[in-house]
Design a protein around this motif. Sequence first.
Motif, mmCIF file in Angstrom:
data_model
loop_
_atom_site.group_PDB
_atom_site.id
_atom_site.type_symbol
_atom_site.label_atom_id
_atom_site.label_comp_id
_atom_site.label_asym_id
_atom_site.label_seq_id
_atom_site.Cartn_x
_atom_site.Cartn_y
_atom_site.Cartn_z
ATOM 1 N N ARG A 1 0.869 -1.163 0.000
ATOM 2 C CA ARG A 1 0.000 0.000 0.000
ATOM 3 C C ARG A 1 0.914 1.224 0.000
ATOM 4 N N TYR A 2 0.506 2.244 -0.704
ATOM 5 C CA TYR A 2 1.369 3.401 -0.878
ATOM 6 C C TYR A 2 0.769 4.635 -0.233
ATOM 7 N N LYS A 3 1.645 5.568 0.017
ATOM 8 C CA LYS A 3 1.207 6.901 0.423
ATOM 9 C C LYS A 3 2.091 7.906 -0.297
ATOM 10 N N CYS B 1 4.118 10.934 0.012
ATOM 11 C CA CYS B 1 4.779 11.697 1.056
ATOM 12 C C CYS B 1 6.025 12.354 0.488
ATOM 13 N N TRP C 1 5.952 8.751 -3.998
ATOM 14 C CA TRP C 1 5.187 7.617 -3.494
ATOM 15 C C TRP C 1 6.096 6.734 -2.650
ATOM 16 N N ALA D 1 3.513 2.271 2.268
ATOM 17 C CA ALA D 1 2.891 2.599 3.550
ATOM 18 C C ALA D 1 2.441 1.363 4.291
ATOM 19 N N MET E 1 -4.814 3.747 -3.337
ATOM 20 C CA MET E 1 -3.430 3.822 -2.877
ATOM 21 C C MET E 1 -2.675 2.508 -3.082
ATOM 22 N N GLN F 1 -2.667 13.001 -6.028
ATOM 23 C CA GLN F 1 -1.647 13.317 -5.052
ATOM 24 C C GLN F 1 -0.522 14.135 -5.671
#
Length: 583
Positions: free
Chosen positions: A124-126, A128, A132, A135, A187, A229
């Motif tokens: 799973r990604y975020k 930040c 990317w 996460a 995500m 994003q």
Amino acid sequence: MLQDKGLSESEEAFRAPGPALGEASAANVEPALAAPGLSGAALGSPPGPGADVAAATAEQTIENIKVGLHEKELWKKFHEAGTEMIITKAGRRMFPSYKVKVTGMNPKTKYILLIDIVPADDHRYKFCDNKWMVAGKAEPAMPGRLYVHPDSPATGAHWMRQLVSFQKLKLTNNHLDPFGHIILNSMHKYQPRLHIVKADENNAFGSKNTAFCTHVFPETSFISVTSYQNHKITQLKIENNPFAKGFRGSDDSDLRVARLQRWGCVAPGVGDRRGSGTWTLTLSASSLSSCLSSCPPHPFSKEYPVISKSIMRQRLISPQLSGTPDVGPLLGTHQALQHYQHENGAHSQLTEPQDLPLSTFPAQRDSSLFYHCLKRRADSARHLDLPCKRSYLEAPSSVGEDHYFRSPPPYDQQMLSPSYCSEVTPREACMYSGSGPEIAGVSGVDDLPPPPLSCNMWTSVAPYTSYSVQTMETVPYQPFPTHFTATTMMPRLPTLSAQSSQPPGNTHFSVYNQLSQSQVRERGPSASFPRERGLAPGCERKPPSPHLNAANEFLYSQTFSLSRESSLQYHSGMGTVENWTDG
DNA sequence: TCCACTGGCACCTTTGAAACGG
DNA sequence: ACCGTTTCAAAGGTGCCAGTGG
């Protein structure tokens, strides 16, 4: 089932201006197509002299099919920035849309073209720090679905006549989606795959020549989001998607924003066309006026890139961006970094995706070419008998799109799946699922019991990176002696693949499948599977064509057909493989 | 407090039927 | 009556944004 709408869609796409097909497609001119009487132009028209056609078509097998990604350059632009696709409850189209140019088909043979979208990894990604990052572990995959092109089945001549557009494919995050849209997790990173299934009436599934091939264009991978994003992606979408034209800076306020941007004057609050923006005004009126007056007027041109509100807003949010005086250097730096990584193979040494922007992930595959062929020899047409797949959908007929199907699940997770239909809800979105026993039979893993089919088994779709493969710059025809699946075998190329000499834009994965004769013999009778149980009215109202059922079931069965040794097939060829299981 | 997510919004393109003229 | 073109409204596809809820 040639649908006028689908045809017009394809024709429109074919005529649409824009970048031509990528180099990969340009290189996909098949010798068969160049045969006398079978020029590319002749494919869409009545064939030439019969003898020539016969001679040419005889050589056109499934492994000769070449697929070129349309608007490859655009895809690459997005890819370099880290493609994001919006997913909504109601379903959102992909942009860029998935369009391909197909060559090498037998003009008279019918094919089914379909797409599925599988997890690219189990993360799973975020987003930040403007990139990317991983996460955590991926959530259980959504029920896999297939999107079958509405023209399917159609002759090779039809597919080759024009671009094949999947622009009406929609993505959703609604687990209970009743429209048959492809369900994804937000995500998460995904990889669309194109499957071409031979579906000629005289050569349907189960006949000795049944085969399908899978094509994967790494540059079409994306991360699903509910809101964008990366401002670069937003800007690319706005600039290239005609439906987002309303967000292109074209009025005076945006001109002022662009002007400010060019001179390093970030002035939140200007450029909001509807006056509904909530940017915080950080510049005093005098400074704003000063900036405006000091910036030279300019026409909209490439020299003065349009700055959208989104860019302004995101720059304000992002520390890295807000201090950047110009969009040019900003983008240039980012791209230069990516270029550096690619040129030096820097990312090939990075094993932790946390440290990488999204754009570096696909690059690992970009420089590699995976290609495999597997002849399918079937002496039985038992699985030709394909009753209507069960439907868990009670969608109105107006939205009952029979070109959506469940996507084949991964082999390993299928085996671990609980019983079939144990938790099916009336609004469960799978429109047509495949059947089980023959699938289990095809697997050839005799010591394993046939996996009980369950909707739950579709809730997990293995990342297509489950198996690693080596770099293959050449694309030899290589028969698969054993079970094979296109679903779970999607390779994660070794990191060293980035050092391949193969230009990234020229590569995509192609997988050709054909069952062995013995495998088909081992298939149990289809009738043993309780297909009709839980059949929803929607299925009766609008049953899929036998071809579509067959396509679904075929791919479905191929999923189950994977055995452990099949992944080893990837060992063959050039290159080295560090490991074969995804650690 | 953070942030993914949602629904409504304005803006735009696309589509198809109706109107019109040759 | 037929055909091609134009017009127009509805449908649908966008990103934006304030609000919501975990």
